[in-house]
Design a protein around this motif. Sequence first.
Motif, mmCIF file in Angstrom:
data_model
loop_
_atom_site.group_PDB
_atom_site.id
_atom_site.type_symbol
_atom_site.label_atom_id
_atom_site.label_comp_id
_atom_site.label_asym_id
_atom_site.label_seq_id
_atom_site.Cartn_x
_atom_site.Cartn_y
_atom_site.Cartn_z
ATOM 1 N N SER A 168 0.835 -1.204 0.000
ATOM 2 C CA SER A 168 0.000 0.000 0.000
ATOM 3 C C SER A 168 0.869 1.252 0.000
ATOM 4 N N ILE A 189 -7.361 1.275 -1.274
ATOM 5 C CA ILE A 189 -8.220 1.730 -0.176
ATOM 6 C C ILE A 189 -9.417 0.798 -0.017
ATOM 7 N N TRP A 192 -8.464 -2.330 1.952
ATOM 8 C CA TRP A 192 -8.471 -2.122 3.405
ATOM 9 C C TRP A 192 -9.894 -1.936 3.916
ATOM 10 N N TYR A 221 -3.303 4.562 8.991
ATOM 11 C CA TYR A 221 -3.726 5.959 9.052
ATOM 12 C C TYR A 221 -2.767 6.843 8.245
ATOM 13 N N CYS A 224 -3.678 6.936 4.629
ATOM 14 C CA CYS A 224 -4.986 7.593 4.481
ATOM 15 C C CYS A 224 -4.831 9.111 4.526
ATOM 16 N N HIS A 243 -10.381 10.635 -1.978
ATOM 17 C CA HIS A 243 -10.720 11.070 -0.606
ATOM 18 C C HIS A 243 -12.073 10.516 -0.169
ATOM 19 N N VAL A 246 -11.274 7.103 1.086
ATOM 20 C CA VAL A 246 -10.590 7.262 2.373
ATOM 21 C C VAL A 246 -11.611 7.561 3.474
ATOM 22 N N GLU A 247 -12.585 8.408 3.177
ATOM 23 C CA GLU A 247 -13.623 8.744 4.162
ATOM 24 C C GLU A 247 -14.352 7.486 4.636
ATOM 25 N N LEU A 249 -13.287 4.388 4.523
ATOM 26 C CA LEU A 249 -12.365 3.545 5.287
ATOM 27 C C LEU A 249 -12.198 4.082 6.711
ATOM 28 N N LEU A 250 -12.005 5.376 6.852
ATOM 29 C CA LEU A 250 -11.800 5.956 8.182
ATOM 30 C C LEU A 250 -13.024 5.755 9.076
ATOM 31 N N SER A 290 -15.462 11.381 10.412
ATOM 32 C CA SER A 290 -15.180 9.945 10.583
ATOM 33 C C SER A 290 -15.124 9.550 12.048
#
Length: 763
Positions: A168, A189, A192, A221, A224, A243, A246-247, A249-250, A290
């Motif tokens: 990654s 992403i 994960w 993190y 991310c 993004h 990523v949002e 995932l977080l 998040s």
Amino acid sequence: LFSLLGSKSERFQEVVSAVISSICTLEFEQNEWLEVIDNLGNISLEKEPTYRLASIKTIRNIMQDVAPHLIPDQKLGTILYSIMNNIEKSIPENIQQGALEALNYSIINCSLFMKDETQRKALMNLIYNSVISESLNIRILGLKCLYECTKYFYFELNPHIEELINLSNHVILKYTSIPEDFREIIIVIDMWMQLAEKEESLTKNGFGHNKIFSNYLQQIYKFCVHLLSIRKPEEEEDEWQPHESVEMLLISMSKCSTQEMIDLAMKNIGEWLNHTSKKLRHSAMLLFYSITDSIHEDKVRVIIMEAFENILGKINDSEDEVKIITGKIMGKIAKKHFLKLEVNGNTSLQDKLLAVQYSQLEEFIEKKVPKKVIIGVLKSINEVAKHYPLGSPTNFLSKYIPYFLEKILSITLNITNYDPNCNISYFSTLTIGTLIEHGALDLNDYFKDFLTKLANAFEITLDINNFGSKDMQENYQVYISTCISSILIGQRFSLSPSEFEFFFSKVSEIFNVRKDIFVEGILILSSLSLTNPNEFYQKLNSYKVFIEFGLKQRSNKEICRTCILSLDDLINSLQENFIPSLKYFIPTLLDISNDSNADKDCKLQCIMIYSDIFMYAKNAMNEYLDKIFHIIKFGVDYCLTVPQNTDEQEEIEYKNKLKESILEFFQASLTGMSETNQMFKVKSYLVLIINFLKTCLRNEYFPTADTFATCLDILNTLLKSFDEAFGLIRMEEIKFIFDKINESGITENQEFIMTTKLLYSEK
């Protein structure tokens, strides 16, 4: 067919490969043609590239088309050996691509293979090598294979997490700005994300797991937040951006990681919240959004209370993107933390949130707020209202609801807010409905006046000249109907005869003009049967036409369900007066119950109707007892089967709902045993009930405390009323039930305990 695979024409190869795959799809079910796999395995090792490519493509097609359980493990080993031999770097790229595509479709079958450490390592190493290939296409296919592994083999991948993190980093950290082609980033992403969702589910249900997002939190993190820091100044709105992945995932990480994630996020939020870069300000709010979902709610709540004004203040940011996510944050705070914002009777933070929501409604009316922002605000108002129980004498919102409703109705009635792509009118009517539904009883006088305003709005929807199109007119009829039904369903007050006539006639007029019915209109008419049963009885023949029409629309599940529920309302409101009409509908309900293609929820509701008929109109059932017994028996048999659905949890939930419905039916039918005695003279019915109860009591997914009490109540009635019941329950089963009573803490059902002891002592 195999001889034709050697064609120099790639198109001809594709056709022949598809034919072989189609035949295998049929023949494998009969355990025939399995030798094809051995033949393809041999061809895949040929030196001639044409044959290798053709065999790999055929394997790919077979793995894509054939159900996984039809391929024996031994043959699967041959397939994987062929694929792995064609992923090597020395193989031509087009063959590597075909092999990786084949592997992508094969991974779902690889359970035994992935459990073997040596085989798993060999496969993972080949995939890793493809991910660092110089060819973008090979890299993407390799990442897709890793994604499939994370989808199906959460536990088996635990020894490989560090390698996945290194890969990654290799894919993500090399970039100093988001590239034009960011497919690799999205897949990483999403990979994960699969692991996070699995870990989130295991955490939520109290199961043990690998704790990936606690043990490797800082590393995950890191990449991310790197992606959030290198966003383009301008991003395509109609294209999914890194993004956004990523949002997601977080958010999942926050539900399964340690409190350290909150600390890491707050560090970046502090750095970016007031940054000159609009993207970094948005990223700061995205991080805050998040963590509002974190399992560490107390820690998050303290942060929310400390940063309340700074965060909510971003609703006035100069950038729409920041305003929009602030609206979403308001929704999260409203949903998860609103009630806890009151401290020792101090409601100042709750008041501030509602004040911000109200000011945004006012500014939207003045055209100062983007549509997407106000949708977030409306959703947050919706979430606040849901906290308050139905039918309470008064509550915190009583002083606010009238002000909110006036503003939101104004927004709803402004047809310039109608936009199929960003429909403010739709969300505003949903919010009106929720505010009314959860409004306290001390607002009843206000709601009566508000109903007059809705009636005037409803009148407007009858004239197409008030709208830009027929579609807009029909949608507004639905919107206003939603608001009206939300008042009437609560049965807060009876309508005057003229008010009743207005709503019944106007809805009927709309149905007749449209030559169709809609859910919200049925809800209004059905509610009228509860608020004004006497007036409704005079209209029953007219209403029957609409219900019959709706019950026949089985392809429209919402309409069919609503019409069944409406029958339930009529049974409860009209009772014996509805029996002659009820007999008219029972054959249709039986048809729905027996239709294998009918919606499952519709079938559940039919069982509920049968229960209510036993409660209020027992004699109406006599001629249908055999058919209903058959339906109930079929439902019982289905409940007792092992889940076969690929989504096992969904099937378990449905079966539990079905068990609840069947238990309610048994309970209702027992109360009517004197009028329907022939049903209970059939020993098979007693056997059915008792075996079902015993299974329910032993099932690990069932019952809840309420349904356990229902089971006891039914058993109690059986033991008191039918001698035959004793021959069907053994002493060890009674002991098991006593043990369950002690385990569950349900000790109030003393009548069952005493009855059972007394009757067994007599026997």
